[in-house]
Design a protein around this motif. Structure first.
Motif, PDB file in Angstrom:
ATOM      1  N   CYS A  18     -30.030  19.815  -7.956  1.00 11.46           N
ATOM      2  CA  CYS A  18     -31.458  20.407  -7.662  1.00 11.46           C
ATOM      3  C   CYS A  18     -31.366  20.702  -6.461  1.00 11.46           C
ATOM      4  N   LEU A  19     -31.413  22.145  -6.085  1.00  9.38           N
ATOM      5  CA  LEU A  19     -31.875  22.359  -4.677  1.00  9.38           C
ATOM      6  C   LEU A  19     -33.311  22.083  -4.242  1.00  9.38           C
ATOM      7  N   GLN A  20     -34.131  22.289  -4.976  1.00 14.73           N
ATOM      8  CA  GLN A  20     -35.513  22.016  -4.754  1.00 14.73           C
ATOM      9  C   GLN A  20     -35.750  20.646  -4.092  1.00 14.73           C
ATOM     10  N   HIS A  21     -35.477  19.677  -5.138  1.00 13.72           N
ATOM     11  CA  HIS A  21     -35.663  18.110  -5.167  1.00 13.72           C
ATOM     12  C   HIS A  21     -34.344  17.273  -4.202  1.00 13.72           C
ATOM     13  N   LYS A  22     -33.266  18.236  -3.971  1.00  6.39           N
ATOM     14  CA  LYS A  22     -32.162  17.602  -3.341  1.00  6.39           C
ATOM     15  C   LYS A  22     -31.551  16.435  -4.116  1.00  6.39           C
ATOM     16  N   LYS A  23     -31.518  16.669  -5.409  1.00  5.10           N
ATOM     17  CA  LYS A  23     -30.911  15.274  -6.026  1.00  5.10           C
ATOM     18  C   LYS A  23     -30.012  15.852  -7.228  1.00  5.10           C
ATOM     19  N   VAL A  24     -29.275  14.930  -7.621  1.00  4.57           N
ATOM     20  CA  VAL A  24     -28.324  15.000  -8.885  1.00  4.57           C
ATOM     21  C   VAL A  24     -29.309  14.747 -10.123  1.00  4.57           C
ATOM     22  N   GLU A  25     -28.810  15.581 -11.082  1.00  6.65           N
ATOM     23  CA  GLU A  25     -29.580  15.375 -12.500  1.00  6.65           C
ATOM     24  C   GLU A  25     -28.490  15.567 -13.805  1.00  6.65           C
ATOM     25  N   GLU A  26     -28.711  14.496 -14.581  1.00  5.27           N
ATOM     26  CA  GLU A  26     -27.908  14.842 -15.690  1.00  5.27           C
ATOM     27  C   GLU A  26     -28.497  15.639 -16.829  1.00  5.27           C
ATOM     28  N   GLY A  27     -27.777  16.680 -17.295  1.00  8.25           N
ATOM     29  CA  GLY A  27     -28.590  17.602 -18.127  1.00  8.25           C
ATOM     30  C   GLY A  27     -29.567  18.417 -16.929  1.00  8.25           C
ATOM     31  N   PRO A  28     -29.887  19.695 -17.168  1.00 10.75           N
ATOM     32  CA  PRO A  28     -30.750  20.280 -16.479  1.00 10.75           C
ATOM     33  C   PRO A  28     -32.399  19.726 -16.457  1.00 10.75           C
ATOM     34  N   GLU A  29     -32.823  19.417 -15.546  1.00 11.45           N
ATOM     35  CA  GLU A  29     -34.240  19.197 -15.561  1.00 11.45           C
ATOM     36  C   GLU A  29     -35.113  20.185 -14.787  1.00 11.45           C
ATOM     37  N   CYS A  30     -34.347  20.823 -13.819  1.00 11.11           N
ATOM     38  CA  CYS A  30     -35.196  21.775 -13.121  1.00 11.11           C
ATOM     39  C   CYS A  30     -34.701  23.210 -13.631  1.00 11.11           C
ATOM     40  N   PRO A  31     -35.520  24.272 -13.135  1.00  8.06           N
ATOM     41  CA  PRO A  31     -35.159  25.652 -13.744  1.00  8.06           C
ATOM     42  C   PRO A  31     -33.488  26.232 -13.003  1.00  8.06           C
ATOM     43  N   ALA A  32     -33.074  26.760 -13.711  1.00  5.11           N
ATOM     44  CA  ALA A  32     -31.694  27.614 -13.292  1.00  5.11           C
ATOM     45  C   ALA A  32     -31.695  27.955 -11.892  1.00  5.11           C
ATOM     46  N   GLU A  33     -32.719  28.675 -11.314  1.00  6.45           N
ATOM     47  CA  GLU A  33     -32.712  29.242 -10.113  1.00  6.45           C
ATOM     48  C   GLU A  33     -32.903  28.246  -9.099  1.00  6.45           C
ATOM     49  N   ASP A  34     -33.283  27.024  -9.344  1.00  7.79           N
ATOM     50  CA  ASP A  34     -33.035  25.785  -8.359  1.00  7.79           C
ATOM     51  C   ASP A  34     -31.910  24.727  -8.518  1.00  7.79           C
ATOM     52  N   ARG A  35     -31.040  25.294  -9.061  1.00  3.19           N
ATOM     53  CA  ARG A  35     -30.013  24.306  -9.203  1.00  3.19           C
ATOM     54  C   ARG A  35     -28.283  24.701  -9.216  1.00  3.19           C
TER      55      ARG A  35
END
Length: 75
Positions: A18-35
């Motif tokens: 995630c570019l917004q939160h600067k963290k790794v996530e399993e399965g998308p948590e954030c919108p596509a434009e932010d990851r």
């Protein structure tokens, strides 16, 4: 309050950065434009910014992506 939540694309076992939160996530948590992703492993997702920087350098130095200067171009 929304009646229907938009389901994020992706599934468990796919990793994103995630570019917004600067963290790794399993399965998308954030919108596509932010990851970035999906990546096959958590480690690959953790290195997403390094991978992107490497690919950008390769692209910038790839002669196939640079237009040849036209004869009438100033320069």
């Amino acid at each position: 309050m929304a009646l229907f939540k938009k389901k994020r694309a992706g599934k468990p076992g796919e990793w994103f950065y995630c570019l917004q939160h600067k963290k790794v996530e399993e399965g998308p948590e954030c919108p596509a434009e932010d990851r970035l992703g999906p990546y096959p492993t958590r480690g690959d997702a953790e290195r997403a910014m390094e991978t992107a920087a490497e690919r950008n350098r390769e692209w910038e130095n790839d002669p196939r992506w640079h237009d040849k200067a036209s004869p009438d171009a100033e320069g």
